[in-house]
Design a protein around this motif. Structure first.
Motif, PDB file in Angstrom:
ATOM      1  N   GLN A 267       0.837  -1.192   0.000  1.00 43.95           N
ATOM      2  CA  GLN A 267       0.000   0.000   0.000  1.00 43.95           C
ATOM      3  C   GLN A 267       0.878   1.250   0.000  1.00 43.95           C
ATOM      4  O   GLN A 267       2.022   1.234   0.458  1.00 43.95           O
ATOM      5  CB  GLN A 267      -0.885   0.013   1.249  1.00 43.95           C
ATOM      6  N   GLU A 268       0.299   2.340  -0.495  1.00 47.57           N
ATOM      7  CA  GLU A 268       0.989   3.626  -0.410  1.00 47.57           C
ATOM      8  C   GLU A 268       1.066   4.033   1.057  1.00 47.57           C
ATOM      9  O   GLU A 268       0.053   4.079   1.750  1.00 47.57           O
ATOM     10  CB  GLU A 268       0.204   4.662  -1.203  1.00 47.57           C
ATOM     11  N   PRO A 269       2.261   4.332   1.568  1.00 40.56           N
ATOM     12  CA  PRO A 269       2.380   4.691   2.984  1.00 40.56           C
ATOM     13  C   PRO A 269       1.853   6.098   3.248  1.00 40.56           C
ATOM     14  O   PRO A 269       1.860   6.956   2.362  1.00 40.56           O
ATOM     15  CB  PRO A 269       3.885   4.607   3.242  1.00 40.56           C
ATOM     16  N   ALA A 270       1.421   6.316   4.473  1.00 41.70           N
ATOM     17  CA  ALA A 270       0.876   7.625   4.842  1.00 41.70           C
ATOM     18  C   ALA A 270       1.964   8.677   4.970  1.00 41.70           C
ATOM     19  O   ALA A 270       1.695   9.870   4.809  1.00 41.70           O
ATOM     20  CB  ALA A 270       0.108   7.501   6.151  1.00 41.70           C
ATOM     21  N   GLU A 271       3.181   8.243   5.249  1.00 40.60           N
ATOM     22  CA  GLU A 271       4.294   9.157   5.464  1.00 40.60           C
ATOM     23  C   GLU A 271       5.524   8.644   4.712  1.00 40.60           C
ATOM     24  O   GLU A 271       5.561   7.485   4.287  1.00 40.60           O
ATOM     25  CB  GLU A 271       4.615   9.264   6.959  1.00 40.60           C
ATOM     26  N   PRO A 272       6.560   9.481   4.563  1.00 37.38           N
ATOM     27  CA  PRO A 272       7.811   8.993   3.972  1.00 37.38           C
ATOM     28  C   PRO A 272       8.364   7.796   4.735  1.00 37.38           C
ATOM     29  O   PRO A 272       8.199   7.697   5.959  1.00 37.38           O
ATOM     30  CB  PRO A 272       8.746  10.208   4.084  1.00 37.38           C
ATOM     31  N   LEU A 273       8.992   6.888   4.016  1.00 39.63           N
ATOM     32  CA  LEU A 273       9.641   5.735   4.643  1.00 39.63           C
ATOM     33  C   LEU A 273      10.984   6.203   5.195  1.00 39.63           C
ATOM     34  O   LEU A 273      11.890   6.538   4.424  1.00 39.63           O
ATOM     35  CB  LEU A 273       9.836   4.614   3.625  1.00 39.63           C
TER      36      LEU A 273
END
Length: 418
Positions: free
Chosen positions: A84-90
């Protein structure tokens, strides 16, 4: 360890005992990535739990992968195979493996991803990998040539072949190799030029990929062909970390002791195990040591070289300048803090002016680790023989060997704490 400094007290007798090094960082982060890309539940045993691997695990969790930790050396990874697209930068700290591997892997997902790290990671080059992915039609940008990297992933590559410059790091090749089974057609990866940092790590990558069901053909020394198999979940055992073992091998020869690490040197598959033969030659290590294929072991060997019978020149180590810190500069700085003139940089070579008489002397030196775990752990060896060696930021060993100071203490090493 939260201490700002740690001063070692020289040992008065050979170090003997049993120490089990942690699991391999290199293999653990490969296995975590592949388990996260596989459909089903994978169980990774013997794994390393450290800063670098926790950053990888946290990034996978942020993208919808379930990562459980039932005990101190096991990860249980459950994934649908799609992230999934993460909510924040990795955020990956200063973990080069996690940063490079995830950059390529997320390029074949769908969504917007930002791969970032700490102030040190933001100085480590990633442009060759970014340019390779751009050539495959990926919308990816790293304006500074280092993280952060922004990726607008569309779920595929526009071509079935890529050429990559791996002169700075073999991790760029490993990143592309591990992503390649997710493509929709057979995919070829070719080296640009013959230079590649630590080719042995490619072998680790291929072995891990095959364990998770990939089909990879080594067409030549510079070309790999990967089939679009995807990955299947697997149970995978991680061998001990050969780079960590070098500190114990070094402590053994430096003190004339006998340290059982539970794994014979010849049983390791990691490139740094090659260092065992060089370390075993102490105090008669060769006059020239090529570090190109055992890069992470060079800090260990360089500190040992200070006590060698004859000077040592280290060659093939230019890539050490773009590791967690400029390790060539960090080594020369630390050695010269012990005694001026002990180390010299000539271009990208490091020359250590050996002097066995250093052992037993009182030479107060505060060793700047530059937040680099390998600098801290290697210079601890100097403190086994010289009085006054103080390691700054000793807690940085948490990156790959959180229990390092406890391991030395278990062998009888003592410390002065502030």
């Amino acid at each position: 360890m939260s201490l700002d400094t740690l001063t070692l007290l020289p040992v008065t007798q050979p170090l003997t005992g049993h120490v089990s090094p942690p699991g391999s960082k290199s293999i653990t982060n490969r296995a975590l990535l592949l388990a996260g890309l596989a459909r089903g539940t994978s169980r990774l045993t013997g794994a390393l739990k450290s800063d670098d691997t926790r950053y990888m695990a946290e990034a996978l969790r942020a993208m919808g992968v379930t990562v459980d930790e039932p005990d101190a050396t096991t990860f249980v990874v459950t994934s649908s195979g799609a992230w999934q697209e993460p909510a924040e930068p990795l955020f990956l700290g200063n973990a080069g493996t996690a940063t490079r591997f995830l950059t390529a892997a997320v390029a074949l997902q769908k969504g917007r991803f930002t791969v970032d790290g700490d102030q040190h990671m933001r100085k480590r080059p990633i442009l060759p990998l970014v340019e390779a992915l751009q050539s495959l039609g990926v919308a990816i940008a790293a304006p500074s040539g280092c993280p952060p990297v922004a990726i607008d992933a569309k779920g595929g590559f526009s071509k079935d072949r890529v050429v990559i410059d791996a002169g700075l790091s073999s991790q760029y090749v490993s990143a592309l190799l591990m992503a390649a089974p997710l493509t929709r057609q057979p995919f070829e990866i070719e080296l640009k030029g013959a230079e590649i940092g630590a080719r042995g790590y490619i072998d680790l990558t291929l072995a891990a990929m095959r364990a998770f069901g990939a089909s990879v053909e080594e067409v030549s020394a510079s070309i790999w062909r990967v089939q679009p198999t995807g990955y299947r979940a697997a149970d995978f055992h991680v061998e001990p970390d050969a780079s960590a073992a070098t500190y114990l091998w070094g402590a053994e020869v430096l003190t004339g002791g006998k340290i059982d690490i539970g794994t014979p040197a010849e049983a390791f598959t990691q490139p740094d195990a090659k260092a065992h033969a060089v370390i075993s030659a102490f105090p008669h290590m060769p006059a020239v040591i090529d570090g190109s294929q055992m890069q992470d072991a060079i800090p260990t060997i360089a500190v040992l070289a200070a006590f060698n019978e004859t000077p040592v020149r280290f060659v093939g180590i230019a890539n050490l300048r773009v590791k967690e810190c400029d390790r060539i500069r960090a080594l020369s700085t630390g050695l010269n803090a012990i005694r001026p003139g002990l180390a010299t940089e000539e271009g990208d070579d490091l020359i250590v002016a050996a002097d066995p008489a250093l052992a037993g002397q009182v030479l107060p030196a505060r060793i700047d680790t530059f937040a680099d775990h390998r600098i801290a752990m290697s210079f601890a060896l100097a403190g086994l023989k010289i009085s006054g060696i103080t390691i700054l930021d000793p807690g940085c060993v948490a990156k790959t060997y959180p229990d390092y100071w406890d391991a030395l203490a278990s062998l009888g090493v003592t410390f002065e704490k502030p």
